[in-house]
Design a protein around this motif. Structure first.
Motif: not given
Length: 98
Positions: A83-94, A30-38
């Protein structure tokens, strides 16, 4: 120097047969990307809850995401990661699986 002949082909020598251990490909991540929101705290909390990181690991991954733009936060089988990636997306992460 004369080359050995095997099955009528010059220069081919008989080789010993060996068993090869094939490792399952467990290199999905799973690659997590930076955002300007969280916020840092929110991302750390998500990594602890979803990816089962300890506090130090979650903080380090969050810093890498912030400064490098991305970080692989979990490795494993696609069945475990989806399922872990889907949960990260559901929580608003990229995030995405590679």
């Amino acid at each position: 120097m004369e080359l050995p002949i095997l099955n009528g082909i010059p220069g081919v020598e008989e080789q010993e047969e060996t068993d090869v251990l094939v490792e399952e490909n467990d290199e999905n991540k799973i690659i997590l990307f930076n955002d300007e929101v969280n916020t840092f705290d929110y991302v750390i909390q998500c990594l602890i809850e979803v990816c089962e990181h300890d506090m130090n690991q979650a903080e380090q991954c969050t810093m890498l995401v912030h400064y490098k733009g991305k970080c692989d936060v979990k490795r494993g089988s696609i069945e475990d990661l989806k399922p872990k990636c889907e949960e990260l997306l559901r929580r608003g992460l990229s995030a995405e699986i590679h």
